[in-house]
Design a protein around this motif. Structure first.
Motif, PDB file in Angstrom:
ATOM      1  N   UNK B   1       0.760  -1.213  -0.049  1.00  0.00           N
ATOM      2  CA  UNK B   1       0.157  -0.236   0.034  1.00  0.00           C
ATOM      3  C   UNK B   1       1.082   1.347  -0.023  1.00  0.00           C
ATOM      4  N   UNK B   2       2.111   1.146  -0.697  1.00  0.00           N
ATOM      5  CA  UNK B   2       3.028   2.297  -0.389  1.00  0.00           C
ATOM      6  C   UNK B   2       2.271   3.471  -1.430  1.00  0.00           C
ATOM      7  N   UNK B   3       2.378   4.636  -0.820  1.00  0.00           N
ATOM      8  CA  UNK B   3       1.744   5.741  -1.490  1.00  0.00           C
ATOM      9  C   UNK B   3       0.500   5.870  -1.170  1.00  0.00           C
ATOM     10  N   UNK B   4      -0.123   5.124  -0.405  1.00  0.00           N
ATOM     11  CA  UNK B   4      -1.439   5.352   0.197  1.00  0.00           C
ATOM     12  C   UNK B   4      -1.748   5.392   1.490  1.00  0.00           C
ATOM     13  N   UNK B   5      -2.752   5.805   2.015  1.00  0.00           N
ATOM     14  CA  UNK B   5      -3.112   5.897   3.589  1.00  0.00           C
ATOM     15  C   UNK B   5      -4.395   5.952   4.010  1.00  0.00           C
ATOM     16  N   UNK B   6      -4.437   5.579   5.260  1.00  0.00           N
ATOM     17  CA  UNK B   6      -6.017   5.600   5.665  1.00  0.00           C
ATOM     18  C   UNK B   6      -6.141   6.939   6.484  1.00  0.00           C
ATOM     19  N   UNK B   7      -7.367   7.678   6.046  1.00  0.00           N
ATOM     20  CA  UNK B   7      -7.810   8.653   6.898  1.00  0.00           C
ATOM     21  C   UNK B   7      -9.416   8.339   7.276  1.00  0.00           C
ATOM     22  N   UNK B   8     -10.066   9.356   8.239  1.00  0.00           N
ATOM     23  CA  UNK B   8     -11.179   9.357   8.477  1.00  0.00           C
ATOM     24  C   UNK B   8     -12.044  10.579   7.922  1.00  0.00           C
ATOM     25  N   UNK B   9     -12.707  10.336   7.053  1.00  0.00           N
ATOM     26  CA  UNK B   9     -13.684  11.351   6.356  1.00  0.00           C
ATOM     27  C   UNK B   9     -14.976  11.193   6.573  1.00  0.00           C
ATOM     28  N   UNK B  10     -15.593  12.097   7.340  1.00  0.00           N
ATOM     29  CA  UNK B  10     -17.078  12.113   7.905  1.00  0.00           C
ATOM     30  C   UNK B  10     -17.383  10.924   8.627  1.00  0.00           C
ATOM     31  N   UNK B  11     -16.607  10.436   9.442  1.00  0.00           N
ATOM     32  CA  UNK B  11     -16.868   9.152   9.891  1.00  0.00           C
ATOM     33  C   UNK B  11     -16.616   7.918   9.293  1.00  0.00           C
ATOM     34  N   UNK B  12     -16.134   7.766   8.311  1.00  0.00           N
ATOM     35  CA  UNK B  12     -15.838   6.625   7.215  1.00  0.00           C
ATOM     36  C   UNK B  12     -14.420   6.645   7.025  1.00  0.00           C
ATOM     37  N   UNK B  13     -13.730   5.434   7.184  1.00  0.00           N
ATOM     38  CA  UNK B  13     -12.600   5.275   6.814  1.00  0.00           C
ATOM     39  C   UNK B  13     -12.165   5.308   5.086  1.00  0.00           C
ATOM     40  N   UNK B  14     -11.320   6.028   4.748  1.00  0.00           N
ATOM     41  CA  UNK B  14     -11.116   6.287   3.252  1.00  0.00           C
ATOM     42  C   UNK B  14      -9.588   5.951   2.861  1.00  0.00           C
ATOM     43  N   UNK B  15      -9.345   5.285   1.842  1.00  0.00           N
ATOM     44  CA  UNK B  15      -7.761   5.207   1.569  1.00  0.00           C
ATOM     45  C   UNK B  15      -7.566   6.315   0.484  1.00  0.00           C
ATOM     46  N   UNK B  16      -6.795   7.012   0.740  1.00  0.00           N
ATOM     47  CA  UNK B  16      -6.298   8.009  -0.258  1.00  0.00           C
ATOM     48  C   UNK B  16      -4.976   8.146  -0.656  1.00  0.00           C
ATOM     49  N   UNK B  17      -4.608   8.834  -1.793  1.00  0.00           N
ATOM     50  CA  UNK B  17      -3.044   8.790  -1.994  1.00  0.00           C
ATOM     51  C   UNK B  17      -2.207   9.799  -0.718  1.00  0.00           C
ATOM     52  N   UNK B  18      -1.152   9.011  -0.549  1.00  0.00           N
ATOM     53  CA  UNK B  18      -0.429   9.692   0.674  1.00  0.00           C
ATOM     54  C   UNK B  18       0.073  11.279   0.022  1.00  0.00           C
ATOM     55  N   UNK B  19       0.276  12.031   1.184  1.00  0.00           N
ATOM     56  CA  UNK B  19       0.464  13.170   1.243  1.00  0.00           C
ATOM     57  C   UNK B  19      -0.405  14.140   0.230  1.00  0.00           C
ATOM     58  N   UNK B  20      -1.738  13.479   0.051  1.00  0.00           N
ATOM     59  CA  UNK B  20      -3.047  14.403  -0.569  1.00  0.00           C
ATOM     60  C   UNK B  20      -3.300  15.572   0.414  1.00  0.00           C
ATOM     61  N   UNK B  21      -3.635  16.596  -0.494  1.00  0.00           N
ATOM     62  CA  UNK B  21      -3.998  17.774   0.377  1.00  0.00           C
ATOM     63  C   UNK B  21      -5.490  17.905   0.704  1.00  0.00           C
ATOM     64  N   UNK B  22      -5.729  18.611   1.697  1.00  0.00           N
ATOM     65  CA  UNK B  22      -7.167  18.822   1.930  1.00  0.00           C
ATOM     66  C   UNK B  22      -8.159  19.261   0.374  1.00  0.00           C
ATOM     67  N   UNK B  23      -7.457  20.169  -0.200  1.00  0.00           N
ATOM     68  CA  UNK B  23      -8.054  20.576  -1.481  1.00  0.00           C
ATOM     69  C   UNK B  23      -8.369  19.402  -2.376  1.00  0.00           C
ATOM     70  N   UNK B  24      -7.552  18.549  -2.510  1.00  0.00           N
ATOM     71  CA  UNK B  24      -7.558  17.418  -3.379  1.00  0.00           C
ATOM     72  C   UNK B  24      -8.830  16.554  -2.890  1.00  0.00           C
ATOM     73  N   UNK B  25      -8.900  16.423  -1.563  1.00  0.00           N
ATOM     74  CA  UNK B  25      -9.840  15.406  -1.020  1.00  0.00           C
ATOM     75  C   UNK B  25     -11.273  16.170  -1.146  1.00  0.00           C
ATOM     76  N   UNK B  26     -11.255  17.312  -0.795  1.00  0.00           N
ATOM     77  CA  UNK B  26     -12.870  18.104  -1.075  1.00  0.00           C
ATOM     78  C   UNK B  26     -13.119  18.077  -2.595  1.00  0.00           C
TER      79      UNK B  26
END
Lengths: 264, 70
Positions: B1-26
């Motif tokens: 899973x290199x290059x990806x990471x888990x975050x919690x968005x609105x209570x749900x676990x999401x796998x997103x690219x590492x070093x993603x910005x908040x802008x990209x997520x939104x």
């Protein structure tokens, strides 16, 4: 005879440093579609509407409600979903960060059956938010001491409930709201439970400054027509209040002269 | 899973690219990011700071917007 001044011309509704041309506030929840919401705002000429703040839906793109609220209408964001003062404060700060103004209806509810507000947490949140410069309108169960504390805390107006949220049961707290109107110097905006224009009119007749309605309009067969009916009832009640309602008498008193009868 | 990471968005676990910005997520989750307010780990992030706000594994993000309410 001097002309009778048109009373609405002198009866301005001032709140939070603004003057409003209507004393009818509309909630924006539960509408079947947002077109009916917009039409209801326009037909009633509501100048203040409430909105809520929620997590965006990650699965589908929601329609943006703000596009259906005409320019110039003041947004009053409620803190619905908050169970404590801290949660209400968090919601208020998020609302302000959106750039949509700083008018907050503090609503702190723990009880899912009756949806009655927690007056104590509401006082705490009001105090904190006015200190941060928000215009705060707390939603409460009508209580004299709570209302006094809210005034000390800097509330711009107080929103006492008429009956349970969404119940359409009318002004069941009438005598307690009357106490607040008599004793508290900030405006009383009756909120919750107002299910018919007659209820709104009654609240205005006893001296409420304004009335907020949501469910009864939103779920009507014809929401824009119902919104207008409420606005008219609010105007009628206000005019009756300003003109001085007569005291009730538990007996008859003739309206026609008691002299000059044909049979005397 | 290199290059990806888990975050919690609105209570749900999401796998997103590492070093993603908040802008990209939104931008990924809403077509109208201008109407959205963001909170990262409990702190409000103003919109002008979204693109320079880089998310980390475990970040808790809330994206909220206005809905109808009484």
């Amino acid at each position: 005879m001097p002309p009778i001044a048109h009373q609405t011309a002198q009866d301005s509704f001032e709140l939070g440093g603004k003057i409003f041309s209507s004393r009818f506030l509309l909630g924006t929840g539960k509408f079947r579609n947002k077109g009916e919401l917009k039409a209801s705002i326009l037909s009633s000429n509501a100048r203040i509407v409430t909105v809520a703040l929620r997590r965006i839906d990650l699965e589908r793109h929601d329609e943006n409600i703000l596009e259906y609220i005409p320019d110039g209408v003041t947004l009053l964001t409620n803190t619905s979903g908050a169970r404590t003062a801290d949660e209400a404060i968090r919601i208020a700060r998020l609302a302000r960060a959106s750039g949509q103004g700083d008018w907050i209806k503090v609503e702190v509810i723990n009880d899912s059956k009756y949806l009655l507000p927690d007056n104590e947490e509401t006082i705490k949140a009001t105090k904190a938010l006015t200190a941060e410069g928000f215009i705060v309108l707390p939603y409460i169960s009508p209580d004299l001491y709570v209302a006094r504390r809210l005034v000390e805390a800097g509330a711009t107006a107080i929103m006492p409930l008429g009956s349970f949220i969404g119940s359409n049961m009318g002004l069941r707290t009438r005598e307690f709201i009357q106490v607040l109107i008599n004793e508290i110097r900030v405006p009383m905006i009756v909120d919750a439970g107002i299910g018919a224009p007659s209820h709104a009119c009654e609240a205005m007749e006893i001296g409420a400054a304004a009335v907020l309605v949501n469910t009864a309009v939103a779920i009507a067969d014809n929401p824009p027509m119902m919104a207008k009916a409420f606005a008219q009832a609010v105007e009628a009640g206000r005019a009756a209040y300003l003109s001085g309602l007569p005291a009730k008498r538990p007996q008859g008193e003739a309206s026609s002269p008691l002299t000059g009868f044909l049979f005397e | 899973m290199s290059g990806h990471m888990e975050i919690t968005l609105n209570g749900q676990t999401k796998n997103i690219p590492g070093n993603a910005s908040l802008q990209a997520l939104a931008e990924q989750y809403t077509k109208e990011p201008t109407r959205v307010v963001a909170e990262l780990d409990g702190a409000i992030i103003t919109r002008d700071a979204w693109s320079r706000t880089i998310l980390k594994a475990g970040s808790k993000v809330e994206l909220v917007s206005f809905v109808g309410g009484g």
